[in-house]
Enzyme design. Sequence first.
Site, PDB file in Angstrom:
ATOM      1  N   ARG A  30    -103.452  17.393 -31.618  1.00  0.00           N
ATOM      2  CA  ARG A  30    -103.958  17.026 -30.659  1.00  0.00           C
ATOM      3  C   ARG A  30    -102.963  18.100 -29.398  1.00  0.00           C
ATOM      4  O   ARG A  30    -103.558  18.433 -28.484  1.00  0.00           O
ATOM      5  CB  ARG A  30    -103.425  15.732 -29.799  1.00  0.00           C
ATOM      6  CG  ARG A  30    -103.951  14.619 -30.911  1.00  0.00           C
ATOM      7  CD  ARG A  30    -103.426  13.557 -30.743  1.00  0.00           C
ATOM      8  NE  ARG A  30    -101.962  13.158 -31.219  1.00  0.00           N
ATOM      9  CZ  ARG A  30    -101.150  12.330 -30.874  1.00  0.00           C
ATOM     10  NH1 ARG A  30    -101.584  10.910 -30.317  1.00  0.00           N
ATOM     11  NH2 ARG A  30    -100.091  12.390 -31.347  1.00  0.00           N
ATOM     12  N   HIS A  79     -92.348  13.841 -35.362  1.00  0.00           N
ATOM     13  CA  HIS A  79     -93.212  12.704 -35.432  1.00  0.00           C
ATOM     14  C   HIS A  79     -93.013  11.983 -36.425  1.00  0.00           C
ATOM     15  O   HIS A  79     -92.406  12.231 -37.693  1.00  0.00           O
ATOM     16  CB  HIS A  79     -94.795  13.270 -35.543  1.00  0.00           C
ATOM     17  CG  HIS A  79     -95.863  11.935 -35.196  1.00  0.00           C
ATOM     18  ND1 HIS A  79     -96.390  11.258 -35.975  1.00  0.00           N
ATOM     19  CD2 HIS A  79     -96.265  11.861 -33.826  1.00  0.00           C
ATOM     20  CE1 HIS A  79     -96.957  10.338 -35.394  1.00  0.00           C
ATOM     21  NE2 HIS A  79     -97.254  10.791 -34.089  1.00  0.00           N
ATOM     22  N   SER A 125     -97.669   1.363 -29.347  1.00  0.00           N
ATOM     23  CA  SER A 125     -98.590   0.761 -28.732  1.00  0.00           C
ATOM     24  C   SER A 125     -99.732  -0.111 -29.144  1.00  0.00           C
ATOM     25  O   SER A 125    -100.250  -1.068 -29.072  1.00  0.00           O
ATOM     26  CB  SER A 125     -99.407   1.917 -27.650  1.00  0.00           C
ATOM     27  OG  SER A 125     -99.839   2.954 -28.348  1.00  0.00           O
ATOM     28  N   ASP A 171     -97.244  15.297 -26.988  1.00  0.00           N
ATOM     29  CA  ASP A 171     -96.824  15.207 -25.401  1.00  0.00           C
ATOM     30  C   ASP A 171     -96.085  16.454 -24.944  1.00  0.00           C
ATOM     31  O   ASP A 171     -95.612  16.513 -24.025  1.00  0.00           O
ATOM     32  CB  ASP A 171     -95.520  14.134 -25.549  1.00  0.00           C
ATOM     33  CG  ASP A 171     -96.218  12.583 -25.748  1.00  0.00           C
ATOM     34  OD1 ASP A 171     -97.394  12.511 -25.149  1.00  0.00           O
ATOM     35  OD2 ASP A 171     -95.731  12.001 -26.595  1.00  0.00           O
ATOM     36  N   HIS A 230     -92.074   7.032 -26.995  1.00  0.00           N
ATOM     37  CA  HIS A 230     -93.390   6.819 -27.435  1.00  0.00           C
ATOM     38  C   HIS A 230     -94.217   7.774 -26.103  1.00  0.00           C
ATOM     39  O   HIS A 230     -94.111   8.912 -25.803  1.00  0.00           O
ATOM     40  CB  HIS A 230     -93.752   5.311 -27.466  1.00  0.00           C
ATOM     41  CG  HIS A 230     -95.304   5.148 -27.944  1.00  0.00           C
ATOM     42  ND1 HIS A 230     -96.056   6.163 -28.393  1.00  0.00           N
ATOM     43  CD2 HIS A 230     -95.953   4.059 -27.855  1.00  0.00           C
ATOM     44  CE1 HIS A 230     -97.054   5.616 -28.764  1.00  0.00           C
ATOM     45  NE2 HIS A 230     -97.079   4.464 -28.511  1.00  0.00           N
TER      46      HIS A 230
HETATM   47  N1  CMX Z   1     -85.064  16.456 -31.309  1.00  0.00           N
HETATM   48  C1  CMX Z   1     -83.853  15.995 -31.918  1.00  0.00           C
HETATM   49  N2  CMX Z   1     -83.841  15.384 -33.136  1.00  0.00           N
HETATM   50  C2  CMX Z   1     -84.808  14.849 -33.705  1.00  0.00           C
HETATM   51  C3  CMX Z   1     -86.233  15.149 -32.978  1.00  0.00           C
HETATM   52  C4  CMX Z   1     -86.309  15.728 -32.038  1.00  0.00           C
HETATM   53  N3  CMX Z   1     -87.388  16.129 -31.293  1.00  0.00           N
HETATM   54  N4  CMX Z   1     -87.162  14.180 -33.667  1.00  0.00           N
HETATM   55  C5  CMX Z   1     -86.429  13.542 -34.789  1.00  0.00           C
HETATM   56  N5  CMX Z   1     -85.022  13.932 -34.683  1.00  0.00           N
HETATM   57  C6  CMX Z   1     -83.995  13.171 -35.493  1.00  0.00           C
HETATM   58  C7  CMX Z   1     -84.140  11.773 -35.083  1.00  0.00           C
HETATM   59  O1  CMX Z   1     -83.463  11.178 -33.963  1.00  0.00           O
HETATM   60  C8  CMX Z   1     -83.443  11.178 -36.210  1.00  0.00           C
HETATM   61  O2  CMX Z   1     -81.899  11.365 -35.979  1.00  0.00           O
HETATM   62  P1  CMX Z   1     -80.690  10.259 -36.424  1.00  0.00           P
HETATM   63  O3  CMX Z   1     -80.666  10.406 -37.985  1.00  0.00           O
HETATM   64  O4  CMX Z   1     -79.481  10.681 -35.999  1.00  0.00           O
HETATM   65  O5  CMX Z   1     -81.163   9.010 -35.796  1.00  0.00           O
HETATM   66  C9  CMX Z   1     -83.580  12.072 -37.235  1.00  0.00           C
HETATM   67  O6  CMX Z   1     -83.880  13.417 -36.681  1.00  0.00           O
HETATM   68  C10 CMX Z   1     -84.612  11.528 -38.288  1.00  0.00           C
HETATM   69  O7  CMX Z   1     -85.795  11.380 -37.508  1.00  0.00           O
HETATM   70  P2  CMX Z   1     -87.153  11.351 -38.106  1.00  0.00           P
HETATM   71  O8  CMX Z   1     -87.453  10.488 -39.022  1.00  0.00           O
HETATM   72  O9  CMX Z   1     -87.658  12.768 -38.183  1.00  0.00           O
HETATM   73  O10 CMX Z   1     -88.054  10.794 -36.779  1.00  0.00           O
HETATM   74  P3  CMX Z   1     -88.505   9.297 -36.302  1.00  0.00           P
HETATM   75  O11 CMX Z   1     -89.883   8.975 -37.058  1.00  0.00           O
HETATM   76  O12 CMX Z   1     -87.219   8.223 -36.339  1.00  0.00           O
HETATM   77  O13 CMX Z   1     -88.973   9.469 -34.885  1.00  0.00           O
HETATM   78  C11 CMX Z   1     -89.954  10.467 -33.060  1.00  0.00           C
HETATM   79  C12 CMX Z   1     -90.062   9.975 -34.389  1.00  0.00           C
HETATM   80  C13 CMX Z   1     -90.971  11.033 -32.286  1.00  0.00           C
HETATM   81  C14 CMX Z   1     -89.256   9.277 -32.117  1.00  0.00           C
HETATM   82  C15 CMX Z   1     -88.873  11.582 -32.902  1.00  0.00           C
HETATM   83  O14 CMX Z   1     -89.305  12.761 -33.572  1.00  0.00           O
HETATM   84  C16 CMX Z   1     -88.278  11.911 -31.453  1.00  0.00           C
HETATM   85  O15 CMX Z   1     -87.307  11.202 -30.855  1.00  0.00           O
HETATM   86  N6  CMX Z   1     -89.000  13.159 -30.824  1.00  0.00           N
HETATM   87  C17 CMX Z   1     -88.968  13.375 -29.468  1.00  0.00           C
HETATM   88  C18 CMX Z   1     -89.679  12.454 -28.588  1.00  0.00           C
HETATM   89  C19 CMX Z   1     -90.937  12.549 -28.542  1.00  0.00           C
HETATM   90  O16 CMX Z   1     -91.452  13.590 -28.320  1.00  0.00           O
HETATM   91  N7  CMX Z   1     -91.716  11.350 -28.715  1.00  0.00           N
HETATM   92  C20 CMX Z   1     -93.178  11.602 -28.821  1.00  0.00           C
HETATM   93  C21 CMX Z   1     -93.738  11.074 -30.265  1.00  0.00           C
HETATM   94  C22 CMX Z   1     -95.299  11.098 -29.704  1.00  0.00           C
HETATM   95  C23 CMX Z   1     -95.707   9.626 -29.330  1.00  0.00           C
HETATM   96  O17 CMX Z   1     -95.560   8.815 -30.042  1.00  0.00           O
HETATM   97  O18 CMX Z   1     -96.159   9.708 -28.314  1.00  0.00           O
END
Ligand code: CMX
Length: 434
Positions: free
Chosen positions: A325, A316, A239, A371, A269
């Site tokens: 938070r 994250h 964002s 979240d 996000h």
């Molecule tokens: N559950 C399951 N798998 C997860 C995970 C979770 N909560 N968080 C990360 N992973 C996985 C990723 O999908 C990724 O898998 P692949 O290699 O198969 O693609 C792997 O772990 C590595 O990811 P990462 O480097 O740890 O995380 P990213 O920086 O790529 O992504 C985020 C960060 C937040 C998108 C991810 O942790 C996620 O999808 N979390 C769940 C959704 C969420 O809570 N989003 C809110 C974030 C806060 C915000 O921005 O508002």
Amino acid sequence: MILKEKLRAKIEEWRPRTTKLIKEFGDVKISDVTIGQCIGGVRGVKCLTTDISYLDPMEGIRFRGYTIPETLKKLPKVPGSDMPYVEGHVYLLLTGEIPTEAEVLELVEEFKKRSVVPQYVIDILRVMPRDTHPMTMFSTAILAMQRESVFAQKYKEGISKMDYWEPTFEDCLDILAKLPEIGAYIYRMKYRSDTIIPPNHDLDFGGNFAHMMGIEKPYDDVSRLYFILHSDHESGNVSAHTGHLIASALSDMYYAISGMLDGLAGPLHGLANEEVLRWIQGVMIKMGGKIPTEEEMKSFVWDTLKSGQVVPGFGHAVLRKTDPRYEEQRNFCLKHLPNDLIFQYVSMLYKVVPPILEEQGKAKNPWPNVDAQSGVIQWYYGVREYAFYTVLFGIGRALGVTANIVWDRALGYPIERPKSVTTAMLEEFAAKSK
Ligand code: CMX
């Protein structure tokens, strides 16, 4: 206005620092880019500048150098409330200074003067199909107001580059002042049978929002806390970065804020808070409404992972510990709703999920993010339409993104234009590295 003059002084003091860095040290290297980063969303590449907030992977966010507990403690409080004025936080983000009571009250008055939402915005919202996502309505409302932009007008008239920040600052205040009413209007129109509650101009930003939502105390404090916590998280998140990128083309604040909301609307996000509650409620239905045992909860978490989904509210891109938070909202729950069933689910997830994500070995951060906790509080106070939660996030995030854009203009940051390479070029780099 005290705030504008304070900002002017800060900007004039700051500009030589930026100029000196570019002129004398522009070639100093601060980051390298690997093939992994180039394909992988530019993770960890240091290539943006912001002084509004800084995210330490272990410590969490600092707003203008203050941690979340410090920010909440130091900012002037709304009389009779536990939480500070949102307006005081806007002052802090813009100037880097904790405002005095008088400085906050001046901004409270300024927001009141600028808070009237034009009728055509209401008309546009009303003609949209009622099943339109609230984020689409929110973004549309802001975009529709673009004709009000002071910056766009002044730019057409031929304003000097050094003065860009002034009309940008006007746009910033004009937009922020209207967000509570636009958000609450969408909510009441869509989810409360179109029973609109007019604003009460005796109230502050958070208090007026709670009033227009039609929700009793302490929802005013919930709103203040929520908006402050979600305001800024450095400038690389989707964002904030979208807002910055759009504004870098000298598109005005209305375009930038509408666009930043569109980025926030994604499930990875801002939409994650909605996903968290939907997921927890799926678990609750399967459990027949009772608290699961830890073993049962573990098996739900594994089922989610095995079906190829992420556990919402955990992980994250930058943080490597529990999001402060999350902790602040957890403290609020422990004080106000310790026995709430959903809160108990969330608390159990806090215990159960991190070891599972660690065992799975994919997520770099197994800890909860903002979240995981925020939907619970909204649900408790009667905001049960989870599609709306990202609008709340958007109101908060706008505080930080607008402050960033004012400073982008003040420091003359140029149009953003990273360089792309082709896959074949990456393969060539790879071959040469052998
Ligand atoms: N559950 C399951 N798998 C997860 C995970 C979770 N909560 N968080 C990360 N992973 C996985 C990723 O999908 C990724 O898998 P692949 O290699 O198969 O693609 C792997 O772990 C590595 O990811 P990462 O480097 O740890 O995380 P990213 O920086 O790529 O992504 C985020 C960060 C937040 C998108 C991810 O942790 C996620 O999808 N979390 C769940 C959704 C969420 O809570 N989003 C809110 C974030 C806060 C915000 O921005 O508002």
